[in-house]
Design an enzyme around this catalytic site. Structure first.
Site, mmCIF file in Angstrom:
data_model
loop_
_atom_site.group_PDB
_atom_site.id
_atom_site.type_symbol
_atom_site.label_atom_id
_atom_site.label_comp_id
_atom_site.label_asym_id
_atom_site.label_seq_id
_atom_site.Cartn_x
_atom_site.Cartn_y
_atom_site.Cartn_z
ATOM 1 N N CYS A 1 14.368 -15.562 32.728
ATOM 2 C CA CYS A 1 14.717 -16.422 34.095
ATOM 3 C C CYS A 1 15.777 -17.634 33.677
ATOM 4 C CB CYS A 1 13.373 -17.159 34.368
ATOM 5 S SG CYS A 1 12.874 -18.602 33.126
ATOM 6 N N GLU B 1 10.532 -16.670 26.286
ATOM 7 C CA GLU B 1 11.695 -16.823 25.508
ATOM 8 C C GLU B 1 11.840 -18.537 24.965
ATOM 9 O OE1 GLU B 1 11.233 -15.368 28.486
ATOM 10 O OE2 GLU B 1 12.879 -14.114 28.965
ATOM 11 N N ASN C 1 4.532 -15.331 26.661
ATOM 12 C CA ASN C 1 4.406 -16.394 27.716
ATOM 13 C C ASN C 1 2.873 -16.912 27.516
ATOM 14 O OD1 ASN C 1 3.706 -13.629 28.397
ATOM 15 N ND2 ASN C 1 3.655 -14.196 30.583
ATOM 16 N N CYS D 1 15.093 -20.268 31.115
ATOM 17 C CA CYS D 1 15.385 -19.944 30.048
ATOM 18 C C CYS D 1 16.553 -19.635 29.355
ATOM 19 C CB CYS D 1 14.353 -18.480 29.626
ATOM 20 S SG CYS D 1 12.792 -18.834 29.577
ATOM 21 N N GLU E 1 0.372 -19.002 29.874
ATOM 22 C CA GLU E 1 0.182 -19.512 31.358
ATOM 23 C C GLU E 1 -0.896 -20.566 31.632
ATOM 24 O OE1 GLU E 1 -0.450 -15.879 33.456
ATOM 25 O OE2 GLU E 1 1.489 -15.529 33.714
ATOM 26 N N CYS F 1 7.593 -19.791 29.645
ATOM 27 C CA CYS F 1 7.904 -18.179 29.395
ATOM 28 C C CYS F 1 8.129 -18.051 27.778
ATOM 29 C CB CYS F 1 9.227 -18.038 29.805
ATOM 30 S SG CYS F 1 9.560 -18.325 31.717
HETATM 31 N N1 THU Z 1 8.050 -15.241 32.246
HETATM 32 C C1 THU Z 1 8.458 -15.059 31.024
HETATM 33 O O1 THU Z 1 7.797 -15.060 29.906
HETATM 34 N N2 THU Z 1 9.767 -14.793 30.956
HETATM 35 C C2 THU Z 1 10.965 -14.699 31.952
HETATM 36 O O2 THU Z 1 11.815 -14.754 31.592
HETATM 37 C C3 THU Z 1 10.279 -14.448 33.134
HETATM 38 C C4 THU Z 1 8.707 -14.737 33.426
HETATM 39 C C5 THU Z 1 6.445 -15.336 32.403
HETATM 40 C C6 THU Z 1 6.195 -16.505 33.120
HETATM 41 C C7 THU Z 1 4.739 -15.867 33.669
HETATM 42 O O3 THU Z 1 3.876 -16.230 32.944
HETATM 43 C C8 THU Z 1 5.057 -14.591 33.851
HETATM 44 O O4 THU Z 1 6.160 -14.008 33.286
HETATM 45 C C9 THU Z 1 5.260 -14.439 35.481
HETATM 46 O O5 THU Z 1 6.166 -14.967 36.013
#
Ligand code: THU
Length: 142
Positions: free
Chosen positions: A95, A64, A51, A98, A53, A62
């Site tokens: 999520c 994925e 991920n 994804c 941000e 994310c």
């Molecule tokens: N996140 C992911 O990388 N994958 C997911 O399927 C759910 C959430 C990340 C996004 C963000 O940087 C952090 O987790 C909190 O939501």
């Protein structure tokens, strides 16, 4: 495993999980502190994602999707398996956004294993069809 369009030779599940754990270390998550790594096997090759941000939170992507887009950029379009590594307990599943992106590259969602692991050694697994039943795909488009 080394050629983008070679035969389907799924990497051992644990190897894919190990790659997801490696990728987790590359997460850029200064805001949520929730570090996620992913490894996808697509068209016989493995691609990592983590991920990333942003101070404008909604621009975060994310792990994925980073992995899937890296695969697409390399010309690997057939999703075979994915492993996701986080520190959540139980291990967190992809999520909804994804799941939709994964579906785009899954010719047979029932044949795609999605495995979630964490640093405690816990594991959960589903098929992509279980995670996004009756999903929208390009087949719906004219
Ligand atoms: N996140 C992911 O990388 N994958 C997911 O399927 C759910 C959430 C990340 C996004 C963000 O940087 C952090 O987790 C909190 O939501």
């Amino acid at each position: 495993m080394t050629t983008p369009d070679g035969p389907e030779t799924p990497e051992g599940g644990h190897a894919l999980e190990a790659r997801a754990a490696t990728a987790q270390r590359k997460a850029y998550a200064p805001y949520s502190k929730f570090r996620v790594g992913a490894a996808v096997q697509m068209s016989g090759q493995v691609f990592e994602g983590a991920n990333v941000e942003n101070a404008s939170y909604g621009l975060t992507i994310c792990a994925e999707r980073v992995a899937v887009f890296a695969a697409a950029l390399a010309g690997a379009h057939r999703l075979e398996a994915i492993a996701v590594c986080s520190d959540a307990s139980p291990p967190s599943s992809p999520c909804g956004a994804c799941r939709q992106v994964l579906l785009e590259f899954a010719p047979d969602p029932a044949a795609v294993t999605v495995t979630a692991i964490n640093s405690l050694g816990e594991r959960r697994a589903w098929t992509l069809a279980e995670l996004i039943p009756d999903g929208f795909s390009g087949r719906e488009l004219p």
